[in-house]
Write a protein that holds these residues in place. Structure first.
Motif, PDB file in Angstrom:
ATOM      1  N   GLU A 107       0.827  -1.203   0.000  1.00  0.00           N
ATOM      2  CA  GLU A 107       0.000   0.000   0.000  1.00  0.00           C
ATOM      3  C   GLU A 107       0.866   1.261   0.000  1.00  0.00           C
ATOM      4  OE1 GLU A 107      -2.935   2.634  -0.298  1.00  0.00           O
ATOM      5  OE2 GLU A 107      -3.121   0.460  -0.588  1.00  0.00           O
ATOM      6  N   ILE A 108       1.994   1.227   0.700  1.00  0.00           N
ATOM      7  CA  ILE A 108       2.896   2.378   0.697  1.00  0.00           C
ATOM      8  C   ILE A 108       3.509   2.561  -0.688  1.00  0.00           C
ATOM      9  CG2 ILE A 108       5.070   3.265   1.633  1.00  0.00           C
ATOM     10  CD1 ILE A 108       4.307   1.989   4.312  1.00  0.00           C
ATOM     11  N   VAL A 109       3.876   1.468  -1.333  1.00  0.00           N
ATOM     12  CA  VAL A 109       4.389   1.548  -2.705  1.00  0.00           C
ATOM     13  C   VAL A 109       3.322   2.145  -3.615  1.00  0.00           C
ATOM     14  CG1 VAL A 109       5.316   0.259  -4.659  1.00  0.00           C
ATOM     15  CG2 VAL A 109       5.912  -0.430  -2.328  1.00  0.00           C
ATOM     16  N   GLU A 110       2.090   1.675  -3.486  1.00  0.00           N
ATOM     17  CA  GLU A 110       0.990   2.190  -4.308  1.00  0.00           C
ATOM     18  C   GLU A 110       0.761   3.678  -4.058  1.00  0.00           C
ATOM     19  OE1 GLU A 110      -2.274   2.163  -7.030  1.00  0.00           O
ATOM     20  OE2 GLU A 110      -0.569   0.809  -6.753  1.00  0.00           O
ATOM     21  N   GLN A 111       0.813   4.089  -2.791  1.00  0.00           N
ATOM     22  CA  GLN A 111       0.632   5.507  -2.476  1.00  0.00           C
ATOM     23  C   GLN A 111       1.711   6.365  -3.140  1.00  0.00           C
ATOM     24  OE1 GLN A 111       0.709   5.611   1.794  1.00  0.00           O
ATOM     25  NE2 GLN A 111      -1.367   4.802   2.008  1.00  0.00           N
ATOM     26  N   THR A 112       2.938   5.862  -3.158  1.00  0.00           N
ATOM     27  CA  THR A 112       4.034   6.608  -3.761  1.00  0.00           C
ATOM     28  C   THR A 112       3.824   6.739  -5.268  1.00  0.00           C
ATOM     29  OG1 THR A 112       5.477   5.652  -2.057  1.00  0.00           O
ATOM     30  CG2 THR A 112       6.546   6.831  -3.849  1.00  0.00           C
ATOM     31  N   ILE A 113       3.384   5.667  -5.897  1.00  0.00           N
ATOM     32  CA  ILE A 113       3.101   5.718  -7.336  1.00  0.00           C
ATOM     33  C   ILE A 113       1.957   6.695  -7.623  1.00  0.00           C
ATOM     34  CG2 ILE A 113       2.318   4.393  -9.342  1.00  0.00           C
ATOM     35  CD1 ILE A 113       3.616   1.913  -8.006  1.00  0.00           C
ATOM     36  N   ARG A 114       0.920   6.647  -6.812  1.00  0.00           N
ATOM     37  CA  ARG A 114      -0.217   7.545  -7.028  1.00  0.00           C
ATOM     38  C   ARG A 114       0.195   9.001  -6.841  1.00  0.00           C
ATOM     39  NH1 ARG A 114      -5.430   4.491  -4.175  1.00  0.00           N
ATOM     40  NH2 ARG A 114      -5.375   2.620  -5.497  1.00  0.00           N
ATOM     41  N   MET A 115       1.092   9.243  -5.899  1.00  0.00           N
ATOM     42  CA  MET A 115       1.593  10.601  -5.712  1.00  0.00           C
ATOM     43  C   MET A 115       2.359  11.053  -6.954  1.00  0.00           C
ATOM     44  SD  MET A 115       1.521  13.062  -3.458  1.00  0.00           S
ATOM     45  CE  MET A 115       1.257  12.304  -1.853  1.00  0.00           C
ATOM     46  N   PHE A 116       3.122  10.149  -7.528  1.00  0.00           N
ATOM     47  CA  PHE A 116       3.833  10.473  -8.765  1.00  0.00           C
ATOM     48  C   PHE A 116       2.846  10.811  -9.886  1.00  0.00           C
ATOM     49  CE2 PHE A 116       5.560   9.242 -12.892  1.00  0.00           C
ATOM     50  CZ  PHE A 116       6.747   9.964 -12.914  1.00  0.00           C
ATOM     51  N   LYS A 117       1.796  10.021 -10.000  1.00  0.00           N
ATOM     52  CA  LYS A 117       0.802  10.256 -11.040  1.00  0.00           C
ATOM     53  C   LYS A 117       0.085  11.591 -10.851  1.00  0.00           C
ATOM     54  CE  LYS A 117      -0.447   5.399 -12.025  1.00  0.00           C
ATOM     55  NZ  LYS A 117      -1.545   4.404 -11.902  1.00  0.00           N
ATOM     56  N   ALA A 118      -0.073  12.007  -9.611  1.00  0.00           N
ATOM     57  CA  ALA A 118      -0.858  13.202  -9.297  1.00  0.00           C
ATOM     58  C   ALA A 118      -0.067  14.495  -9.420  1.00  0.00           C
ATOM     59  CB  ALA A 118      -1.436  13.085  -7.883  1.00  0.00           C
ATOM     60  N   HIS A 119       1.248  14.399  -9.498  1.00  0.00           N
ATOM     61  CA  HIS A 119       2.098  15.582  -9.576  1.00  0.00           C
ATOM     62  C   HIS A 119       2.949  15.553 -10.838  1.00  0.00           C
ATOM     63  CE1 HIS A 119       1.002  15.469  -5.318  1.00  0.00           C
ATOM     64  NE2 HIS A 119       1.299  16.745  -5.269  1.00  0.00           N
ATOM     65  N   ARG A 120       3.504  16.701 -11.151  1.00  0.00           N
ATOM     66  CA  ARG A 120       4.394  16.783 -12.316  1.00  0.00           C
ATOM     67  C   ARG A 120       5.858  16.728 -11.882  1.00  0.00           C
ATOM     68  NH1 ARG A 120       2.091  18.052 -17.112  1.00  0.00           N
ATOM     69  NH2 ARG A 120      -0.070  18.728 -17.102  1.00  0.00           N
ATOM     70  N   ALA A 121       6.115  16.150 -10.742  1.00  0.00           N
ATOM     71  CA  ALA A 121       7.478  16.083 -10.213  1.00  0.00           C
ATOM     72  C   ALA A 121       8.306  15.068 -10.981  1.00  0.00           C
ATOM     73  CB  ALA A 121       7.450  15.730  -8.738  1.00  0.00           C
ATOM     74  N   ASP A 122       9.616  15.305 -10.986  1.00  0.00           N
ATOM     75  CA  ASP A 122      10.535  14.361 -11.609  1.00  0.00           C
ATOM     76  C   ASP A 122      10.794  13.154 -10.723  1.00  0.00           C
ATOM     77  OD1 ASP A 122      11.140  15.921 -13.979  1.00  0.00           O
ATOM     78  OD2 ASP A 122      12.255  17.269 -12.654  1.00  0.00           O
ATOM     79  N   TYR A 123      10.705  13.361  -9.414  1.00  0.00           N
ATOM     80  CA  TYR A 123      11.134  12.340  -8.455  1.00  0.00           C
ATOM     81  C   TYR A 123      10.191  12.354  -7.259  1.00  0.00           C
ATOM     82  CZ  TYR A 123      14.110  10.253  -4.785  1.00  0.00           C
ATOM     83  OH  TYR A 123      14.608   9.488  -3.748  1.00  0.00           O
ATOM     84  N   VAL A 124       9.613  11.210  -6.951  1.00  0.00           N
ATOM     85  CA  VAL A 124       8.719  11.077  -5.795  1.00  0.00           C
ATOM     86  C   VAL A 124       9.240   9.945  -4.927  1.00  0.00           C
ATOM     87  CG1 VAL A 124       6.373  10.586  -5.015  1.00  0.00           C
ATOM     88  CG2 VAL A 124       6.731  11.945  -7.083  1.00  0.00           C
ATOM     89  N   SER A 125       9.345  10.213  -3.620  1.00  0.00           N
ATOM     90  CA  SER A 125       9.943   9.223  -2.727  1.00  0.00           C
ATOM     91  C   SER A 125       9.415   9.390  -1.308  1.00  0.00           C
ATOM     92  CB  SER A 125      11.466   9.385  -2.725  1.00  0.00           C
ATOM     93  OG  SER A 125      12.063   8.576  -1.735  1.00  0.00           O
ATOM     94  N   ASN A 126       9.451   8.288  -0.565  1.00  0.00           N
ATOM     95  CA  ASN A 126       9.155   8.341   0.870  1.00  0.00           C
ATOM     96  C   ASN A 126      10.432   8.125   1.688  1.00  0.00           C
ATOM     97  OD1 ASN A 126       9.716   5.630   0.532  1.00  0.00           O
ATOM     98  ND2 ASN A 126       7.894   4.889   1.589  1.00  0.00           N
ATOM     99  N   ALA A 127      11.590   8.176   1.023  1.00  0.00           N
ATOM    100  CA  ALA A 127      12.840   7.786   1.687  1.00  0.00           C
ATOM    101  C   ALA A 127      13.796   8.941   1.931  1.00  0.00           C
ATOM    102  CB  ALA A 127      13.555   6.721   0.850  1.00  0.00           C
ATOM    103  N   LEU A 128      13.713  10.001   1.148  1.00  0.00           N
ATOM    104  CA  LEU A 128      14.682  11.083   1.295  1.00  0.00           C
ATOM    105  C   LEU A 128      14.437  11.877   2.574  1.00  0.00           C
ATOM    106  CD1 LEU A 128      17.098  12.522   0.188  1.00  0.00           C
ATOM    107  CD2 LEU A 128      15.610  13.844  -1.322  1.00  0.00           C
ATOM    108  N   VAL A 129      13.173  12.163   2.851  1.00  0.00           N
ATOM    109  CA  VAL A 129      12.789  12.742   4.148  1.00  0.00           C
ATOM    110  C   VAL A 129      12.400  11.567   5.039  1.00  0.00           C
ATOM    111  CG1 VAL A 129      11.173  14.251   5.345  1.00  0.00           C
ATOM    112  CG2 VAL A 129      12.020  14.877   3.074  1.00  0.00           C
TER     113      VAL A 129
END
Length: 245
Positions: A107-129
């Protein structure tokens, strides 16, 4: 848009050789990880990104048995290995996962992917912060973004740590960071497979939930278990992590 998860894994880990094939509840740590990634709805394919070393042949054999692709590349230039592995699977978007995260939460992996889909960011992660327990680390980016990054650096550290150049240059690559909700905010907790004591803890957690018929237990399930039995979290508390280089 084809979304492909890459798993970086090799048998020659300096601290715990062969760790990805260590067993828990009757199957290897790598198989636990693959099962979890197969449960992520947005992932279209999974490819094991391993090395050309002869020692890694058993990983390729396991990938075949599990019905996922495998790509063998350079041991040190992990950045290029991930690029080539993702390209071999015709990826548009890469979900980068390391093989030392056998109990990653789908579910955390899915949330990260959905966040990527929802934004125009180059990089989405739950690990840097850091906020999630170590071992839930998910990074999502377009393959073209990683190719662009690779063309800009030949620094050995950048080539070894796939997204380091992207992470270190937010002025070039836009970032979005997921932060853990309070109930699973525990960045000091190590649920990653680096050393023998990590294996001892992960095996205990996996086999606890497997006995309950809950093979795909969540991060919240694991956190609640360790809150209930704090002595479990003591098992690997002395492991010194290399850090998110």
């Amino acid at each position: 848009m084809k979304i492909v998860a890459t798993i970086e894994a090799r048998m020659t880990s300096s601290r715990l050789p062969g760790k990805t094939l260590l067993p828990a509840a009757g199957i290897s740590m790598l198989e636990h990880l693959v099962r979890r990634l197969k449960a992520v709805p947005s992932i279209d394919a999974i490819v094991l990104a391993t090395t050309v070393n002869a020692a890694d042949a058993p990983l390729v054999d396991l990938a075949e048995r599990l019905g996922i692709a495998a790509f063998r590349g350079d041991e040190d230039d992990v950045m290029q290995r991930v690029i080539d592995a993702a390209a071999s699977a015709q990826a548009d978007v890469v979900v980068e996962i390391t093989g030392d995260c056998p109990i990653i939460d789908p579910e955390i992996v899915e949330q990260t992917i959905r966040m990527f889909k929802a934004h125009r960011a180059d990089y989405v992660s739950n690990a840097l912060v850091r906020s999630y327990p170590d071992g839930m680390d998910t990074q999502v980016f377009r393959l073209e973004t990683l190719r662009k990054s690779a063309a800009m650096t030949n620094e050995p550290l950048d080539r070894e740590h796939v997204t380091l150049h992207i992470r270190n240059h937010p002025e070039l690559f836009s970032h979005v960071h997921l932060v853990a909700p309070p109930e699973i905010h525990w960045p000091e907790l190590g649920l990653t497979l680096d050393e023998r004591s990590d294996y001892d803890l992960l095996k205990k957690i996996i086999e606890h939930f497997d006995a309950q018929g809950n093979a795909l237990f969540s991060c919240l399930d694991a956190v609640r278990l360790l809150r209930q039995f704090p002595e479990f979290a003591e098992i690997n508390k002395d492991v010194v992590r290399k850090g998110n280089t």
